[in-house]
Scaffold this motif. Sequence first.
Motif, mmCIF file in Angstrom:
data_model
loop_
_atom_site.group_PDB
_atom_site.id
_atom_site.type_symbol
_atom_site.label_atom_id
_atom_site.label_comp_id
_atom_site.label_asym_id
_atom_site.label_seq_id
_atom_site.Cartn_x
_atom_site.Cartn_y
_atom_site.Cartn_z
ATOM 1 N N VAL A 234 1.084 -1.528 0.199
ATOM 2 C CA VAL A 234 -0.075 -0.499 -0.140
ATOM 3 C C VAL A 234 0.442 1.687 0.175
ATOM 4 O O VAL A 234 0.346 2.001 -0.955
ATOM 5 N N ARG B 1 0.782 4.294 -3.404
ATOM 6 C CA ARG B 1 0.922 5.766 -2.795
ATOM 7 C C ARG B 1 1.816 6.302 -3.194
ATOM 8 O O ARG B 1 1.643 7.290 -4.036
ATOM 9 N N ARG C 246 -8.127 5.938 -2.140
ATOM 10 C CA ARG C 246 -7.802 5.393 -0.885
ATOM 11 C C ARG C 246 -8.864 3.713 -1.379
ATOM 12 O O ARG C 246 -7.692 2.892 -1.350
ATOM 13 N N LEU D 56 -6.695 2.687 -3.956
ATOM 14 C CA LEU D 56 -5.201 1.745 -3.515
ATOM 15 C C LEU D 56 -5.872 -0.007 -3.184
ATOM 16 O O LEU D 56 -4.649 -1.230 -3.107
ATOM 17 N N PHE D 57 -6.764 0.664 -2.263
ATOM 18 C CA PHE D 57 -7.228 -0.730 -1.990
ATOM 19 C C PHE D 57 -7.679 -2.406 -2.631
ATOM 20 O O PHE D 57 -6.878 -2.915 -2.761
ATOM 21 N N THR E 5 -4.590 -4.747 4.839
ATOM 22 C CA THR E 5 -4.566 -4.102 3.842
ATOM 23 C C THR E 5 -5.591 -2.874 3.439
ATOM 24 O O THR E 5 -5.010 -1.135 3.578
ATOM 25 N N THR F 222 -4.900 1.143 4.189
ATOM 26 C CA THR F 222 -5.236 1.932 2.991
ATOM 27 C C THR F 222 -6.038 3.429 4.412
ATOM 28 O O THR F 222 -4.860 4.511 3.607
#
Length: 408
Positions: free
Chosen positions: A276, A280, A288, A291-292, A363, A367
């Motif tokens: 993660v 980023r 977010r 990203l997850f 995770t 995030t």
Amino acid sequence: MAHASSHGSAGPAAPRTTFFLVMILVSALLATLAGLWLLWPSAGDVPDRVPNRAEGTSFVDVTIAGPADPATGSIPVELADGGTSRMQSPGPSVPLTEGDRITAVDISQVAQPGVDPLVFMDFQRELPIALLAVVYALVVLLVARWRGLAAMAGLGIAFVVLLGFTMPALLAGQDAFGVALVTSSLIMFVTLYLAHGLSARTSTALLGTLVGLALTAGIAAWASGAAQITGGTDEASAFLPSSAPAADLRGIALCGIVLAGLGVLNDVTITQASAVWELRAVAPAATRAELFTSAMRIGRDHIASTVYTIAFAYVGAALPLLMIVWLVDQSPLTALTSGEIAEEVVRTLVGSIGLVLAIPVTTAIATLTVPGPTTDLVGNAGLEPSSDPELMAPVSEAWAAQARASEA
């Protein structure tokens, strides 16, 4: 307008996020230390250690000097001081060759006349094991350097916890569920921060690990009861009740199930937290949720490989037992649900469930902890977030949307 730049660290977490993360982990640490204090066994509750040899006997180091006598089975040996003696044959299950270094038990003070004064105890393995340990340490130091040294220090501390608290507490009859949680939590606090440093990324992985441990322990408590895991399926079950009457074999089995998946659980949580943060760093504009989604693509691959790791680790350790089970004429279902095999199957399944659940949990925590989406003053439309289009698909879509907005 677009320009190229390099992405480094994703930066620190927001102050409010850091505060909540610290408060949760400090509370967990205080709970762990309180549990350690409450479950620490008194000296009087820990059973005395059992002598490893009978009265009137002693250990001696010998070297096999020749073949066994075909009539009596007596084996000539050379003593450490240069003298010679005879040792009783341990039988065909222990093949001995000339030059083997052996630890034998000297029974000359208690044996009947005419009986060989030495009895086979075990092979001397100190030298090859020491060489392997040195090679292992050198390889870790050469590849991982100071981080590898810190990881080995954490491993050493983990064994101190196991030998100094976990085993005495279990032998004294302390609550095994609590001992398992306290041991696991304490080891993870020490090893994670030692190996990976004090940071929001490490703290995120630690929190995910603690949640995974709680889930694993809860599932293990249910599974060990539902599957009637008694802990009485091996040689220890015949020795422990007589030497440590307060020890609970069921509880020890439960504790073993929780501790078995500790290392693998740590591995997956660190990987997910790092994924993660790295995502980023290369995609500061991604949301977010994006990203997850991208990090879980990594997590799914890790789940597959880790499940194999747990299963084959057991197969390798229990290969002789599995071969015996294979020789018995019975159905595979009967073999997998009986005795010691069932205990190991439950251990494998519980550990696998715990680590699989820990991946989305870690995770999600990562995030929420990682810095939020940002853009620089002139835009990042010309940057490539990753060379793996499948992995970074959600992030790539975010970059494309940002590029269209900057052009407009």
